[in-house]
Design a protein around this motif. Sequence first.
Motif, mmCIF file in Angstrom:
data_model
loop_
_atom_site.group_PDB
_atom_site.id
_atom_site.type_symbol
_atom_site.label_atom_id
_atom_site.label_comp_id
_atom_site.label_asym_id
_atom_site.label_seq_id
_atom_site.Cartn_x
_atom_site.Cartn_y
_atom_site.Cartn_z
ATOM 1 N N PHE A 88 -88.930 -48.614 -13.055
ATOM 2 C CA PHE A 88 -90.071 -47.777 -12.684
ATOM 3 C C PHE A 88 -89.612 -46.772 -11.628
ATOM 4 C CE2 PHE A 88 -90.026 -51.406 -9.861
ATOM 5 C CZ PHE A 88 -90.461 -50.956 -8.633
ATOM 6 N N GLY A 89 -90.401 -45.697 -11.490
ATOM 7 C CA GLY A 89 -90.079 -44.681 -10.496
ATOM 8 C C GLY A 89 -88.935 -43.771 -10.890
ATOM 9 N N THR A 90 -88.502 -43.821 -12.157
ATOM 10 C CA THR A 90 -87.335 -43.039 -12.564
ATOM 11 C C THR A 90 -87.696 -41.615 -12.999
ATOM 12 O OG1 THR A 90 -87.503 -43.941 -14.810
ATOM 13 C CG2 THR A 90 -86.036 -45.069 -13.283
ATOM 14 N N VAL A 91 -88.808 -41.464 -13.717
ATOM 15 C CA VAL A 91 -89.146 -40.155 -14.288
ATOM 16 C C VAL A 91 -89.299 -39.106 -13.201
ATOM 17 C CG1 VAL A 91 -90.851 -38.873 -15.632
ATOM 18 C CG2 VAL A 91 -90.182 -41.174 -16.351
ATOM 19 N N ALA A 92 -89.883 -39.501 -12.059
ATOM 20 C CA ALA A 92 -90.115 -38.539 -10.977
ATOM 21 C C ALA A 92 -88.824 -37.929 -10.455
ATOM 22 C CB ALA A 92 -90.871 -39.221 -9.835
ATOM 23 N N LEU A 93 -87.696 -38.611 -10.638
ATOM 24 C CA LEU A 93 -86.419 -38.053 -10.192
ATOM 25 C C LEU A 93 -86.014 -36.841 -11.021
ATOM 26 C CD1 LEU A 93 -84.277 -41.275 -9.598
ATOM 27 C CD2 LEU A 93 -85.665 -40.013 -7.951
ATOM 28 N N PHE A 94 -86.557 -36.748 -12.249
ATOM 29 C CA PHE A 94 -86.168 -35.679 -13.164
ATOM 30 C C PHE A 94 -87.265 -34.631 -13.344
ATOM 31 C CE2 PHE A 94 -83.914 -39.537 -14.389
ATOM 32 C CZ PHE A 94 -82.607 -39.089 -14.448
ATOM 33 N N THR A 95 -88.436 -34.844 -12.747
ATOM 34 C CA THR A 95 -89.559 -33.925 -12.970
ATOM 35 C C THR A 95 -89.955 -33.232 -11.668
ATOM 36 O OG1 THR A 95 -91.105 -35.793 -12.753
ATOM 37 C CG2 THR A 95 -90.391 -35.207 -14.976
ATOM 38 N N GLU A 96 -91.235 -33.377 -11.290
ATOM 39 C CA GLU A 96 -91.725 -32.646 -10.124
ATOM 40 C C GLU A 96 -91.266 -33.240 -8.804
ATOM 41 O OE1 GLU A 96 -94.550 -35.965 -10.780
ATOM 42 O OE2 GLU A 96 -93.519 -34.531 -12.065
ATOM 43 N N GLY A 97 -90.704 -34.457 -8.867
ATOM 44 C CA GLY A 97 -90.122 -35.034 -7.664
ATOM 45 C C GLY A 97 -91.040 -35.857 -6.802
ATOM 46 N N TYR A 98 -92.247 -36.182 -7.292
ATOM 47 C CA TYR A 98 -93.176 -37.002 -6.524
ATOM 48 C C TYR A 98 -93.627 -38.190 -7.376
ATOM 49 C CZ TYR A 98 -93.316 -32.969 -3.439
ATOM 50 O OH TYR A 98 -92.955 -31.955 -2.595
ATOM 51 N N TYR A 99 -93.700 -39.354 -6.763
ATOM 52 C CA TYR A 99 -94.131 -40.542 -7.518
ATOM 53 C C TYR A 99 -95.581 -40.371 -7.956
ATOM 54 C CZ TYR A 99 -89.909 -42.841 -5.736
ATOM 55 O OH TYR A 99 -88.611 -43.160 -5.438
ATOM 56 N N PRO A 100 -95.894 -40.623 -9.238
ATOM 57 C CA PRO A 100 -97.256 -40.409 -9.746
ATOM 58 C C PRO A 100 -98.201 -41.581 -9.520
ATOM 59 C CG PRO A 100 -95.809 -41.031 -11.539
ATOM 60 C CD PRO A 100 -94.940 -40.942 -10.319
ATOM 61 N N ALA A 101 -97.705 -42.691 -8.965
ATOM 62 C CA ALA A 101 -98.543 -43.876 -8.786
ATOM 63 C C ALA A 101 -97.965 -44.746 -7.676
ATOM 64 C CB ALA A 101 -98.626 -44.669 -10.094
ATOM 65 N N ASP A 102 -98.788 -45.691 -7.211
ATOM 66 C CA ASP A 102 -98.326 -46.699 -6.260
ATOM 67 C C ASP A 102 -97.644 -47.834 -7.023
ATOM 68 O OD1 ASP A 102 -99.465 -45.358 -4.115
ATOM 69 O OD2 ASP A 102 -101.311 -46.524 -4.146
ATOM 70 N N ALA A 103 -96.711 -48.491 -6.370
ATOM 71 C CA ALA A 103 -96.090 -49.697 -6.919
ATOM 72 C C ALA A 103 -96.120 -50.773 -5.853
ATOM 73 C CB ALA A 103 -94.656 -49.425 -7.360
ATOM 74 N N GLU A 104 -96.618 -51.950 -6.224
ATOM 75 C CA GLU A 104 -96.757 -53.067 -5.285
ATOM 76 C C GLU A 104 -96.312 -54.352 -5.958
ATOM 77 O OE1 GLU A 104 -100.501 -53.848 -2.736
ATOM 78 O OE2 GLU A 104 -100.660 -55.285 -4.400
ATOM 79 N N THR A 105 -95.588 -55.188 -5.237
ATOM 80 C CA THR A 105 -95.170 -56.461 -5.810
ATOM 81 C C THR A 105 -96.392 -57.339 -6.089
ATOM 82 O OG1 THR A 105 -94.810 -57.352 -3.585
ATOM 83 C CG2 THR A 105 -92.897 -56.453 -4.739
ATOM 84 N N ALA A 106 -96.425 -57.929 -7.271
ATOM 85 C CA ALA A 106 -97.526 -58.818 -7.643
ATOM 86 C C ALA A 106 -97.233 -60.260 -7.257
ATOM 87 C CB ALA A 106 -97.783 -58.726 -9.146
ATOM 88 N N MET A 107 -95.979 -60.540 -6.889
ATOM 89 C CA MET A 107 -95.519 -61.872 -6.528
ATOM 90 C C MET A 107 -94.166 -61.702 -5.836
ATOM 91 S SD MET A 107 -94.478 -62.937 -10.454
ATOM 92 C CE MET A 107 -94.118 -64.649 -10.075
ATOM 93 N N PRO A 108 -93.606 -62.749 -5.242
ATOM 94 C CA PRO A 108 -92.270 -62.598 -4.660
ATOM 95 C C PRO A 108 -91.305 -62.032 -5.696
ATOM 96 C CG PRO A 108 -93.233 -64.665 -3.965
ATOM 97 C CD PRO A 108 -94.171 -64.098 -4.999
ATOM 98 N N SER A 109 -90.566 -60.989 -5.309
ATOM 99 C CA SER A 109 -89.773 -60.240 -6.284
ATOM 100 C C SER A 109 -88.430 -59.802 -5.714
ATOM 101 C CB SER A 109 -90.544 -58.987 -6.733
ATOM 102 O OG SER A 109 -91.794 -59.315 -7.307
ATOM 103 N N HIS A 110 -87.470 -59.637 -6.626
ATOM 104 C CA HIS A 110 -86.187 -59.019 -6.293
ATOM 105 C C HIS A 110 -86.185 -57.656 -6.979
ATOM 106 C CE1 HIS A 110 -84.065 -63.199 -5.761
ATOM 107 N NE2 HIS A 110 -85.144 -63.065 -5.008
#
Length: 238
Positions: A88-110
Amino acid sequence: MSEQKTRPEDTAKAICALDLVKGLPSGVKAHVISLARVDVLPGGVSVLTQGAQAQRAYAVLVGAVRIRQIGSDGAQALMRMIAPGEMFGTVALFTEGYYPADAETAMPSHIASWSKADFLALTVNHPQIAINIIGMVGQRLANVQNRLREMATQSAEQRIAHALLMLVEQSGAVQAETGVICVPLRRRDVAELAGTTLHTASRMLAAWEKAGLLARSRQMLAVRDANRLRSIAQGELS
């Protein structure tokens, strides 16, 4: 973000399972692994923020991430659950350069991530990585198109069934005709994924649990009769 260490062999194995590195020589995979930063995060932690300038590309190695978008009127919607092995968060690196949404861990995560400079360099130096990214974006676009079609043509009951089947498939926990959604799943999450009200989602989930299609344990939801749920999704049962 926490930067606790994980076992290198586990990290390497998880990164090698990503579609990002599919078809790459082992030496290139090792280089991708060497560039990754891995954060060990508790549940409920922000990974990236909507509207922030894109600085990194991310992948879930363990756990799950909620992708939630906020509209101009302040209304929020859960767009997708990101499961282990997904980016996730990859497309913004190639487009307008801003993340289009929030991302939050739903549980303990790596969470593995790569800096924008490293990620772009990888795509330039290794065309197979660029091809893999196009494939991932294409699959994500197809999923969005399917959701739009479902919203336009299917009942709330069908959309809820589709959402549950999608989550089971993402979890990779299907055994025979049962599967466990391996992420703490709130009824609000199901409602937002299916584009319906919390009341409707709660009513349908309760009815399906009573009928034996679903079972809930420790916040995890288990599908007990995937065949029947597929029939509901296809409009053959109610």
